[in-house]
Design an enzyme around this catalytic site. Structure first.
Site, PDB file in Angstrom:
ATOM      1  N   GLU A 113      13.374 -40.857  23.593  1.00 50.96           N
ATOM      2  CA  GLU A 113      15.207 -41.175  23.832  1.00 50.96           C
ATOM      3  C   GLU A 113      14.988 -40.413  25.081  1.00 50.96           C
ATOM      4  O   GLU A 113      14.755 -39.937  25.427  1.00 50.96           O
ATOM      5  CB  GLU A 113      15.801 -40.054  22.346  1.00 50.96           C
ATOM      6  CG  GLU A 113      15.398 -40.855  20.754  1.00 50.96           C
ATOM      7  CD  GLU A 113      14.451 -39.872  20.559  1.00 50.96           C
ATOM      8  OE1 GLU A 113      14.338 -40.448  19.371  1.00 50.96           O
ATOM      9  OE2 GLU A 113      13.320 -38.824  21.113  1.00 50.96           O
ATOM     10  N   TYR A 125      10.586 -44.441  32.712  1.00 55.73           N
ATOM     11  CA  TYR A 125       9.706 -45.153  31.234  1.00 55.73           C
ATOM     12  C   TYR A 125       9.532 -46.813  31.554  1.00 55.73           C
ATOM     13  O   TYR A 125       8.176 -47.744  31.543  1.00 55.73           O
ATOM     14  CB  TYR A 125      10.746 -45.110  30.585  1.00 55.73           C
ATOM     15  CG  TYR A 125      10.965 -43.476  30.843  1.00 55.73           C
ATOM     16  CD1 TYR A 125       9.582 -42.579  30.886  1.00 55.73           C
ATOM     17  CD2 TYR A 125      12.174 -42.751  29.954  1.00 55.73           C
ATOM     18  CE1 TYR A 125      10.038 -41.323  30.491  1.00 55.73           C
ATOM     19  CE2 TYR A 125      12.900 -41.819  29.954  1.00 55.73           C
ATOM     20  CZ  TYR A 125      11.894 -40.658  30.344  1.00 55.73           C
ATOM     21  OH  TYR A 125      11.971 -38.927  30.232  1.00 55.73           O
TER      22      TYR A 125
END
Length: 164
Positions: A113, A125
């Site tokens: 998350e 990411y």
């Protein structure tokens, strides 16, 4: 005039987080996040056998990462680089090594998350191959109540090692 001898900076090394250095881990965590993890959370992660790692340059901790791995899935719970050490590739290094650890332990995918208000983490990411798969509403504490979390996943294909 004497020549200036420059000694190369030691290459940061990843190693398992030790209970004895949790105060140093907390210094990095609290310097980087407005809503940091607590000492107890880190202690519980170590006690639970999670993958708890630090990045150390021989003088100080530059960052840390925590990941749980079970049933073919890994969950990246915390990835943090000290503000003074950011934008030097340390987050990428930590992330790559944690992905390698997940792969070595048989995980087929990694979840995480991330705050939408953290564009540097989102870019990291994304560059590592994670894809957005959902949103957790009101997941994070924020100054004005709660902030959503973007849920991301990376499929770990056995024939695609992540490299150094």
């Amino acid at each position: 005039m004497a020549a200036v001898v420059r000694h190369p900076q030691p290459r940061p090394q990843m190693r398992a987080m030790q209970r004895s250095e949790l105060q140093a881990v907390m210094q990095v965590e609290t310097s980087a996040y407005e809503f940091p993890w607590t000492l107890g959370i880190f202690r519980d992660c170590i006690n639970s056998g999670y993958e708890c790692w630090v990045l150390d340059d021989g003088r100080q901790l530059l960052g840390h990462g925590v990941m749980s791995i079970a049933a073919g899935e890994a969950h990246l719970l915390n990835l943090c680089v000290a503000p003074a050490a950011q934008h030097q590739g340390h987050g990428r290094h930590l992330l790559r090594r944690l992905i390698d650890i997940a792969r070595w332990q048989g995980a087929e995918r990694v979840f995480l998350e991330v705050r939408p208000s953290n564009p540097a983490a989102l870019a990291l990411y994304d560059q590592a191959g994670f894809n957005e798969i959902g949103v957790r509403r009101g997941y994070y504490p924020a100054r004005q109540g709660r902030e959503d979390a973007i849920v991301m996943a990376l499929e770990l294909l056995p024939d695609e090692p992540h490299g150094a």
